[in-house]
Design a protein around this motif. Structure first.
Motif, PDB file in Angstrom:
ATOM      1  N   ALA A  17       0.843  -1.211   0.000  1.00 45.55           N
ATOM      2  CA  ALA A  17       0.000   0.000   0.000  1.00 45.55           C
ATOM      3  C   ALA A  17       0.863   1.241   0.000  1.00 45.55           C
ATOM      4  N   VAL A  18       2.098   1.111   0.489  1.00 52.36           N
ATOM      5  CA  VAL A  18       3.025   2.241   0.490  1.00 52.36           C
ATOM      6  C   VAL A  18       4.024   2.116  -0.660  1.00 52.36           C
ATOM      7  N   THR A  19       4.646   0.929  -0.764  1.00 50.24           N
ATOM      8  CA  THR A  19       5.759   0.832  -1.725  1.00 50.24           C
ATOM      9  C   THR A  19       5.282   0.826  -3.181  1.00 50.24           C
ATOM     10  N   GLN A  20       4.010   0.495  -3.394  1.00 53.62           N
ATOM     11  CA  GLN A  20       3.519   0.507  -4.781  1.00 53.62           C
ATOM     12  C   GLN A  20       2.567   1.665  -5.047  1.00 53.62           C
ATOM     13  N   ALA A  21       2.541   2.625  -4.124  1.00 51.37           N
ATOM     14  CA  ALA A  21       1.620   3.757  -4.314  1.00 51.37           C
ATOM     15  C   ALA A  21       2.154   4.675  -5.418  1.00 51.37           C
ATOM     16  N   ALA A  22       1.250   5.116  -6.303  1.00 52.23           N
ATOM     17  CA  ALA A  22       1.657   6.031  -7.369  1.00 52.23           C
ATOM     18  C   ALA A  22       1.990   7.402  -6.758  1.00 52.23           C
ATOM     19  N   ASP A  23       1.228   7.774  -5.723  1.00 50.97           N
ATOM     20  CA  ASP A  23       1.428   9.077  -5.088  1.00 50.97           C
ATOM     21  C   ASP A  23       1.544   8.813  -3.578  1.00 50.97           C
ATOM     22  N   LEU A  24       2.781   8.828  -3.065  1.00 48.13           N
ATOM     23  CA  LEU A  24       3.022   8.424  -1.679  1.00 48.13           C
ATOM     24  C   LEU A  24       2.279   9.324  -0.690  1.00 48.13           C
ATOM     25  N   THR A  25       2.339  10.627  -0.916  1.00 48.77           N
ATOM     26  CA  THR A  25       1.706  11.562   0.031  1.00 48.77           C
ATOM     27  C   THR A  25       0.209  11.273   0.127  1.00 48.77           C
ATOM     28  N   ARG A  26      -0.420  11.103  -1.027  1.00 47.05           N
ATOM     29  CA  ARG A  26      -1.867  10.835  -1.038  1.00 47.05           C
ATOM     30  C   ARG A  26      -2.178   9.478  -0.390  1.00 47.05           C
TER      31      ARG A  26
END
Ligand SMILES: Cc1ncc(COP(=O)(O)OP(=O)(O)O)c(N)n1
Ligand SMILES: Cc1ncsc1CCOP(=O)(O)O
Ligand SMILES: [Mg+2]
Length: 513
Positions: free
Chosen positions: A482-491
């Protein structure tokens, strides 16, 4: 959803306290549909048994065949069998069917004809045809002594006699401690199969109202197995169910009353302890192990709620997450030697300290201690090899992975700083030997531990699922993809934080209980 079908093959107790009546009460209480195959009819109350009459062979088999055609079982409990003919008929019937369901045999030793089928060694061999066909046999101390022809004087005798039943073909034995008290004030059950053993220990409940406790135990166990729990978890739940039923039991007639039916076990106090390998209790049963008696409680986390808890495999990820304000994280690197991992762990620990973050190190506990990380996270296998005393003495927190009720109770025995519960949903990050736990079980686990141990959910949790995970009340949400594959980390972090916030009400409710 339809209820799992569980058969009880047992005798009728017209008093309703034992036999198939006790089984049907139990099965209904635990959300199963009970079917009954009557083996014999007994005329009994809480004070006397005035008649026992077996059913004829044809009606016995007709019940089995009729149920088999329309209501096949998910689990079976076998109680009173009238005589060796009935035992043989059941053994033949079971061996002729492609039955792939757990069968629990409560080896009740009253026979309607009063016979004892003893071998030349004094062992009661009447159940031998059934032993290899059932999943588990559940003798109490008296039954264990009768079945093996060995007097039971001490805990080590229980182990020897149980081994003897394995050698005679039993696949697994639960030697119940209810009738036998080698430890004052305690009731200790031994589970033994070809792969290993464990003990379940709880306080002995001071009551005369124990009528039907063996029947209740075996039918509750069949119910928990039918509901999809693995054997070790089903046994822990069964002990908790028995504890609650005995605590709330009441007299109905002049003699011992039946156990109360108290629904799904929830109270932590009802759950059995799992003595650690090497503890005095384990030694008394004849088992050695790595732990001594003196488990030092680990330093608590500075919060009951670890919140969003990303688990990542590089210093770069730690840096990015710390910069975004994440304050609980884990460095989970795999397949490096201690020498290769050391510089990474040293830097990670320093980064965590600098930011006032709770930085846990997975697996490499020696390096975590050496470099003063906030804590260590260990799995069920890791914990056996680790020097827990060294971790505790160094003041590091310990997080432990668990995958069900049994491992939770074993983790509790180690007094860790938090307990991780997983995997909740299917995950591709790690190959898991166990099944996904799902939200219903997560909620139950959390409720059991709330206010005693901080909890963390892990496995397959993403932005969409995080709110329903948080709604269980769990205090931490560990994520990898959910974090390492997020396109937009902040969001992604904002969504996960806001999902965690949405569980505030559930957490308050769980803590208030
Ligand atoms: C928070 C958290 N929970 C569970 C795990 C899994 O740990 P473990 O069982 O030791 O498996 P590996 O991570 O070592 O593969 C975890 N790392 N963190
Ligand atoms: C390490 C670990 N232990 C249990 S599930 C899991 C992986 C969780 O990863 P993801 O959040 O990507 O499903
Ligand atoms: Mg590990």
């Amino acid at each position: 959803m339809s209820k799992p079908i569980v058969w009880t093959i047992a005798g009728s107790d017209c008093g309703g306290g034992a036999g198939l009546q006790a089984d049907l009460h139990t099965l209904a209480d635990l959300g199963c549909h009970g079917c009954s195959v009557v083996t014999s009819v007994t005329a009994q109350s809480s004070v006397e048994v005035t008649a026992v009459e077996r059913v004829g062979d044809s009606v016995f088999l007709a019940q089995l065949d009729t149920l088999w055609r329309d209501l096949p079982p998910v689990a079976i409990k076998v109680g009173l069998l009238a005589d060796d003919v009935q035992i043989r008929l059941l053994a033949e019937w079971l061996s002729e069917r492609p039955l792939k369901v757990p069968v629990i045999l409560d080896p009740v030793l009253i026979a309607s004809c009063g016979d004892r089928l003893s071998g030349s060694d004094g062992a009661d061999s009447r159940f031998d045809p059934l032993l290899p066909l059932v999943t588990l046999v559940t003798p109490n101390g008296d039954e264990l002594a009768a079945l093996t022809g060995r007097p039971i004087h001490c805990a080590a005798d229980v182990t020897q006699a149980s081994r003897q039943l394995l050698a005679r073909g039993a696949r697994a034995v639960l030697a119940k401690g209810g009738h036998f008290e080698p430890f004052s004030g305690r009731c200790v059950d031994l589970y033994l199969d070809g792969c290993g053993h464990f003990l379940l220990d709880g306080p002995r409940i001071d009551t005369r109202n124990t009528h039907g406790s063996g029947c209740t135990l075996s039918s509750a166990l069949a119910a928990f197995l039918a509901l999809g729990y693995p054997m070790e978890d089903a046994l822990v739940l069964t002990r908790a169910y028995l504890h609650a039923g005995l605590k709330q039991s009441a007299r109905l007639g002049q003699g011992p009353g039946p156990l109360a039916r108290t629904g799904w076990p929830q109270k932590f106090e009802a759950f059995p302890a799992v003595p650690l390998p090497g503890s005095a209790m384990e030694q008394a049963f004849g088992f050695d192990g790595p732990y001594g008696e003196a488990i030092v409680p680990f330093v608590p986390c500075d919060t009951q709620e670890l919140g969003l808890y990303p688990v990542v495999d590089s210093l770069e990820w730690l840096e990015r997450l710390l910069a975004q304000g994440v304050r609980t994280l884990q460095l989970r690197i795999k397949d490096l030697t201690l020498e290769q991992a050391e510089p990474l762990v040293a830097k990670a620990a320093a980064m965590g300290r600098r930011c006032g973050a709770r930085l846990f190190i997975n697996d490499y506990w020696q390096l975590a201690v050496k470099h003063g990380a906030y804590g260590v996270h260990l799995g069920q296998e890791d914990v056996v090899a680790a020097d827990l005393g060294a971790i505790a003495e160094a003041g590091l927190r310990l997080g432990l992975s668990t995958h069900g009720y049994f491992e939770i109770m074993r983790a509790v025995a180690l007094a860790p700083s938090y307990i991780a519960l997983g995997h909740i949903f299917p995950t591709t990050t790690k190959q898991m030997p166990s099944q996904p736990q799902g939200l219903e079980r997560l909620a139950r686990y959390h409720k059991l531990l709330a206010g005693r141990w901080p909890t963390v959910a892990i496995g397959g949790i993403d932005q969409q699922r995080a709110s329903s995970v948080a709604a269980t009340g769990v205090g931490g949400i560990a994520v990898v993809r959910a974090v390492t594959q997020a396109a937009d980390l902040t969001r992604a972090l904002e969504q996960l934080w806001s999902a965690f916030e949405s569980g505030q009400g559930a957490r308050e409710a769980a803590h208030a209980q």
